[in-house]
Design a protein around this motif. Structure first.
Motif, PDB file in Angstrom:
ATOM      1  N   ILE A 140       0.840  -1.207   0.000  1.00  0.00           N
ATOM      2  CA  ILE A 140       0.000   0.000   0.000  1.00  0.00           C
ATOM      3  C   ILE A 140       0.867   1.247   0.000  1.00  0.00           C
ATOM      4  CG2 ILE A 140      -1.607   1.330   1.411  1.00  0.00           C
ATOM      5  CD1 ILE A 140      -2.926  -1.309   2.211  1.00  0.00           C
ATOM      6  N   LEU A 141       1.949   1.246   0.804  1.00  0.00           N
ATOM      7  CA  LEU A 141       2.866   2.388   0.800  1.00  0.00           C
ATOM      8  C   LEU A 141       3.470   2.607  -0.580  1.00  0.00           C
ATOM      9  CD1 LEU A 141       2.622   2.429   3.901  1.00  0.00           C
ATOM     10  CD2 LEU A 141       5.104   2.662   4.001  1.00  0.00           C
ATOM     11  N   ARG A 142       3.893   1.528  -1.203  1.00  0.00           N
ATOM     12  CA  ARG A 142       4.509   1.647  -2.528  1.00  0.00           C
ATOM     13  C   ARG A 142       3.508   2.199  -3.549  1.00  0.00           C
ATOM     14  NH1 ARG A 142       5.218  -3.331  -3.347  1.00  0.00           N
ATOM     15  NH2 ARG A 142       6.974  -3.481  -1.889  1.00  0.00           N
ATOM     16  N   HIS A 143       2.250   1.759  -3.466  1.00  0.00           N
ATOM     17  CA  HIS A 143       1.241   2.243  -4.414  1.00  0.00           C
ATOM     18  C   HIS A 143       0.936   3.720  -4.180  1.00  0.00           C
ATOM     19  CE1 HIS A 143      -2.306   2.030  -7.035  1.00  0.00           C
ATOM     20  NE2 HIS A 143      -2.913   2.767  -6.112  1.00  0.00           N
ATOM     21  N   LEU A 144       0.824   4.133  -2.921  1.00  0.00           N
ATOM     22  CA  LEU A 144       0.529   5.535  -2.636  1.00  0.00           C
ATOM     23  C   LEU A 144       1.654   6.451  -3.092  1.00  0.00           C
ATOM     24  CD1 LEU A 144      -1.055   5.225   0.933  1.00  0.00           C
ATOM     25  CD2 LEU A 144      -2.239   5.775  -1.203  1.00  0.00           C
ATOM     26  N   GLN A 145       2.874   5.981  -3.011  1.00  0.00           N
ATOM     27  CA  GLN A 145       4.007   6.804  -3.426  1.00  0.00           C
ATOM     28  C   GLN A 145       4.154   6.872  -4.945  1.00  0.00           C
ATOM     29  OE1 GLN A 145       7.140   4.880  -1.252  1.00  0.00           O
ATOM     30  NE2 GLN A 145       6.498   5.735   0.730  1.00  0.00           N
ATOM     31  N   THR A 146       3.703   5.835  -5.644  1.00  0.00           N
ATOM     32  CA  THR A 146       3.775   5.846  -7.118  1.00  0.00           C
ATOM     33  C   THR A 146       2.503   6.392  -7.758  1.00  0.00           C
ATOM     34  OG1 THR A 146       3.045   3.541  -7.125  1.00  0.00           O
ATOM     35  CG2 THR A 146       5.414   3.951  -7.199  1.00  0.00           C
ATOM     36  N   HIS A 147       1.355   6.255  -7.075  1.00  0.00           N
ATOM     37  CA  HIS A 147       0.090   6.803  -7.579  1.00  0.00           C
ATOM     38  C   HIS A 147      -0.559   7.641  -6.471  1.00  0.00           C
ATOM     39  CE1 HIS A 147       0.812   3.134  -9.970  1.00  0.00           C
ATOM     40  NE2 HIS A 147       0.269   3.814 -10.965  1.00  0.00           N
ATOM     41  N   PRO A 148       0.038   8.767  -6.124  1.00  0.00           N
ATOM     42  CA  PRO A 148      -0.463   9.546  -4.989  1.00  0.00           C
ATOM     43  C   PRO A 148      -1.793  10.227  -5.295  1.00  0.00           C
ATOM     44  CG  PRO A 148       1.278  10.742  -6.105  1.00  0.00           C
ATOM     45  CD  PRO A 148       1.210   9.392  -6.764  1.00  0.00           C
ATOM     46  N   PRO A 149      -2.684  10.313  -4.300  1.00  0.00           N
ATOM     47  CA  PRO A 149      -3.918  11.095  -4.467  1.00  0.00           C
ATOM     48  C   PRO A 149      -3.591  12.588  -4.486  1.00  0.00           C
ATOM     49  CG  PRO A 149      -3.743  10.236  -2.223  1.00  0.00           C
ATOM     50  CD  PRO A 149      -2.623   9.624  -2.998  1.00  0.00           C
ATOM     51  N   PRO A 150      -4.550  13.433  -4.840  1.00  0.00           N
ATOM     52  CA  PRO A 150      -4.255  14.873  -4.993  1.00  0.00           C
ATOM     53  C   PRO A 150      -3.636  15.519  -3.756  1.00  0.00           C
ATOM     54  CG  PRO A 150      -6.390  14.344  -5.937  1.00  0.00           C
ATOM     55  CD  PRO A 150      -5.924  13.107  -5.251  1.00  0.00           C
ATOM     56  N   SER A 151      -4.089  15.147  -2.582  1.00  0.00           N
ATOM     57  CA  SER A 151      -3.606  15.810  -1.366  1.00  0.00           C
ATOM     58  C   SER A 151      -2.448  15.078  -0.701  1.00  0.00           C
ATOM     59  CB  SER A 151      -4.758  15.948  -0.362  1.00  0.00           C
ATOM     60  OG  SER A 151      -5.266  14.668  -0.013  1.00  0.00           O
ATOM     61  N   PHE A 152      -1.888  14.054  -1.350  1.00  0.00           N
ATOM     62  CA  PHE A 152      -0.851  13.239  -0.719  1.00  0.00           C
ATOM     63  C   PHE A 152       0.413  14.053  -0.482  1.00  0.00           C
ATOM     64  CE2 PHE A 152       2.829  10.395  -0.974  1.00  0.00           C
ATOM     65  CZ  PHE A 152       2.499   9.468  -0.001  1.00  0.00           C
ATOM     66  N   HIS A 153       0.955  13.909   0.742  1.00  0.00           N
ATOM     67  CA  HIS A 153       2.198  14.599   1.069  1.00  0.00           C
ATOM     68  C   HIS A 153       2.879  13.842   2.192  1.00  0.00           C
ATOM     69  CE1 HIS A 153       5.193  17.673   1.667  1.00  0.00           C
ATOM     70  NE2 HIS A 153       4.821  17.842   2.939  1.00  0.00           N
ATOM     71  N   ASP A 154       3.968  13.164   1.865  1.00  0.00           N
ATOM     72  CA  ASP A 154       4.751  12.437   2.869  1.00  0.00           C
ATOM     73  C   ASP A 154       5.735  13.417   3.489  1.00  0.00           C
ATOM     74  OD1 ASP A 154       6.407  10.800   4.360  1.00  0.00           O
ATOM     75  OD2 ASP A 154       6.392   9.171   2.909  1.00  0.00           O
ATOM     76  N   ALA A 155       5.398  13.889   4.679  1.00  0.00           N
ATOM     77  CA  ALA A 155       6.186  14.943   5.324  1.00  0.00           C
ATOM     78  C   ALA A 155       7.330  14.373   6.149  1.00  0.00           C
ATOM     79  CB  ALA A 155       5.279  15.801   6.203  1.00  0.00           C
ATOM     80  N   THR A 156       8.086  13.453   5.581  1.00  0.00           N
ATOM     81  CA  THR A 156       9.265  12.924   6.284  1.00  0.00           C
ATOM     82  C   THR A 156      10.336  14.001   6.315  1.00  0.00           C
ATOM     83  OG1 THR A 156       8.795  10.672   5.551  1.00  0.00           O
ATOM     84  CG2 THR A 156      11.024  11.139   6.292  1.00  0.00           C
ATOM     85  N   PHE A 157      10.766  14.340   7.537  1.00  0.00           N
ATOM     86  CA  PHE A 157      11.762  15.411   7.685  1.00  0.00           C
ATOM     87  C   PHE A 157      12.833  14.957   8.672  1.00  0.00           C
ATOM     88  CE2 PHE A 157      13.559  19.282   9.458  1.00  0.00           C
ATOM     89  CZ  PHE A 157      13.811  20.012   8.320  1.00  0.00           C
ATOM     90  N   PRO A 158      14.107  15.134   8.336  1.00  0.00           N
ATOM     91  CA  PRO A 158      14.610  15.665   7.056  1.00  0.00           C
ATOM     92  C   PRO A 158      14.389  14.686   5.917  1.00  0.00           C
ATOM     93  CG  PRO A 158      16.408  14.863   8.394  1.00  0.00           C
ATOM     94  CD  PRO A 158      15.190  14.749   9.248  1.00  0.00           C
ATOM     95  N   PRO A 159      14.522  15.129   4.666  1.00  0.00           N
ATOM     96  CA  PRO A 159      14.311  14.221   3.532  1.00  0.00           C
ATOM     97  C   PRO A 159      15.201  12.984   3.669  1.00  0.00           C
ATOM     98  CG  PRO A 159      14.484  16.485   2.779  1.00  0.00           C
ATOM     99  CD  PRO A 159      14.839  16.508   4.239  1.00  0.00           C
ATOM    100  N   PRO A 160      14.656  11.827   3.450  1.00  0.00           N
ATOM    101  CA  PRO A 160      15.423  10.602   3.688  1.00  0.00           C
ATOM    102  C   PRO A 160      16.529  10.395   2.659  1.00  0.00           C
ATOM    103  CG  PRO A 160      13.299  10.080   2.713  1.00  0.00           C
ATOM    104  CD  PRO A 160      13.279  11.547   3.001  1.00  0.00           C
ATOM    105  N   THR A 161      17.679   9.997   3.161  1.00  0.00           N
ATOM    106  CA  THR A 161      18.795   9.617   2.298  1.00  0.00           C
ATOM    107  C   THR A 161      18.615   8.152   1.884  1.00  0.00           C
ATOM    108  OG1 THR A 161      20.130   8.892   4.172  1.00  0.00           O
ATOM    109  CG2 THR A 161      20.284  11.217   3.530  1.00  0.00           C
ATOM    110  N   PRO A 162      19.367   7.679   0.893  1.00  0.00           N
ATOM    111  CA  PRO A 162      19.266   6.258   0.523  1.00  0.00           C
ATOM    112  C   PRO A 162      19.526   5.316   1.696  1.00  0.00           C
ATOM    113  CG  PRO A 162      20.420   7.464  -1.179  1.00  0.00           C
ATOM    114  CD  PRO A 162      20.221   8.429  -0.049  1.00  0.00           C
TER     115      PRO A 162
END
Length: 409
Positions: free
Chosen positions: A70-92
């Motif tokens: 489900i996480l992978r699908h939301l990140q590849t097909h995000p809905p209009p309001s989707f925003h993953d506010a991971t801070f700081p931006p994740p490194t590899p």
């Protein structure tokens, strides 16, 4: 149309009774507007994937099951309001660590929860089984909880702690006693043979295995307790929220060994999970109730005939051999429906062949059972009736006279 997330319903003061479902709910609550998704309390028998959580995306006409999928699908097909506010931006490196620890939780924390809430007969009867009775609409509580307990017990089978299931132990003892009686052994009442109670006899199965249970819990908690979850991705933080929330459940649970170990020796992990829960669902104890929940009945998946169809599937699953055939056929049918919904051309339908085979099998089994019932029981006395032979002695006085005449001759 809004995304539809099908999840197990709330229990123990949590938004769901399932760790993956809690994690999926938390992730959607933090990344997506309430107008873009719906939460539907359901069970696996209502979705094509037969596993919860299950996400239905009307925009792509797909069903996705499992937290990481489900996480992978939301990140590849995000809905209009989707925003993953991971801070700081994740490194590899952070992304790799987050994925690794999420996989570790799914593989190692799930068996602990299975031991805690499903394998333990005391906890199952007092808390988990009643919770499913409240979650599921009638008549599904008759079949689905037992199947789920069997599935969860299999997840923990490799840990070798089946003795927590006192129901199985009692049934085994009764079968051994019945076999001894059939073999002709003298049965002495337990009241005449039982001596003074020892410490081991008065201890519960969980108490007898407490040291090993704590060792199994520490093997997992030592790893996740040292992780700096605040520095990982939001998906990983929601994962630890889901699994640890169930590990510290103690409301109405009679055997609290997992909650006690976690709360007493891993306070930092518990505090992080509780803070994460308040930030995700609100400060109140049941802040998750304000999320966009939708009644399953309004989606035409759970009322009336649909419920009894799901009950029928559950009953069929328990029939020996036929249940396995039925399970494969039903999974294939659901897969075909999903592919047809996406416009994928399908091959020939084999439903008639499957039902013909099941019908022939049922008739054969019925005939065999009927023939078995007509046979005499093993060990029963066999009575033989012979037609009496006619003799002159059976003719009364005339027979006696004729017999004497033959004797004189």
């Amino acid at each position: 149309m809004a995304l539809q997330l099908y999840v197990w319903g709330p229990a123990f003061g949590l938004p769901s009774i399932d760790a993956e479902c809690i994690a999926a709910i938390a992730y959607l609550a933090q990344t997506t507007s309430k107008a873009d998704y719906q939460l539907i309390q359901s069970s696996p028998s209502a979705v094509p994937t037969h596993h919860l959580p299950a996400l239905h995306d009307p925009s792509t006409r797909t069903w996705i099951s499992g937290y990481t999928s489900i996480l992978r699908h939301l990140q590849t097909h995000p809905p209009p309001s989707f925003h993953d506010a991971t801070f700081p931006p994740p490194t590899p490196t952070i992304q790799a660590d987050s994925k690794a620890y999420t996989t570790f939780l799914s593989a190692n924390a799930t068996p602990l929860i299975a031991l805690y809430l499903y394998v333990s007969s005391a906890n199952w009867a007092a808390s988990t089984r009643p919770a499913y009775s409240k979650i599921l609409p009638m008549p599904l509580p008759w079949t689905e909880p037992a199947q789920l307990r069997q599935t969860m017990s299999a997840r923990a089978e490799h840990l070798g702690m089946s003795s927590l299931d006192t129901d199985v132990e009692t049934e085994k003892e009764e079968q051994e006693a019945a076999a001894a009686r059939r073999a002709g052994w003298i049965s002495i009442p337990a009241s005449l043979t039982r001596g003074p109670s020892t410490v081991g006899e008065v201890m519960t199965p969980e108490e007898k295995r407490r040291i090993k249970l704590e060792g199994l819990a520490k093997d997992v908690l030592d790893v996740i307790g040292e992780v700096e979850w605040a520095k990982l991705t939001m998906g990983a933080r929601c994962a630890v929220l889901g699994w640890v929330s169930l590990m510290i459940v103690d409301e109405g649970v009679p055997r609290r060994w997992l909650a006690e170990v976690t709360r007493q020796k891993y306070t930092g992990l518990v505090e992080f999970v509780e803070d994460c829960g308040r930030e995700t669902f609100g400060p109140g104890p049941r802040g998750w109730e304000s999320l966009p929940w939708v009644d399953e009945g309004t989606e035409a998946h759970g009322l009336g005939l649909k419920l009894y169809q799901r009950l029928g599937h559950g009953v069929m699953y328990e029939v020996p051999w036929i249940g396995e055939v039925w399970r494969r056929w039903w999974a294939e049918k659901r897969r075909r429906l999903v592919l047809e919904y996406k416009g994928v051309k399908q091959g020939p339908n084999r439903d008639r062949l499957v039902f013909a085979g099941l019908g022939i099998t049922a008739l054969t089994m019925g005939a065999a059972i009927w023939y078995w019932q007509t046979l005499p029981r093993f060990g029963a006395l066999v009575q033989r009736w012979d037609q009496p032979v006619l003799a002159v002695g059976g003719l009364g006085a005339a027979g006696a006279f004729l017999s004497s005449m033959f004797d004189e001759l």
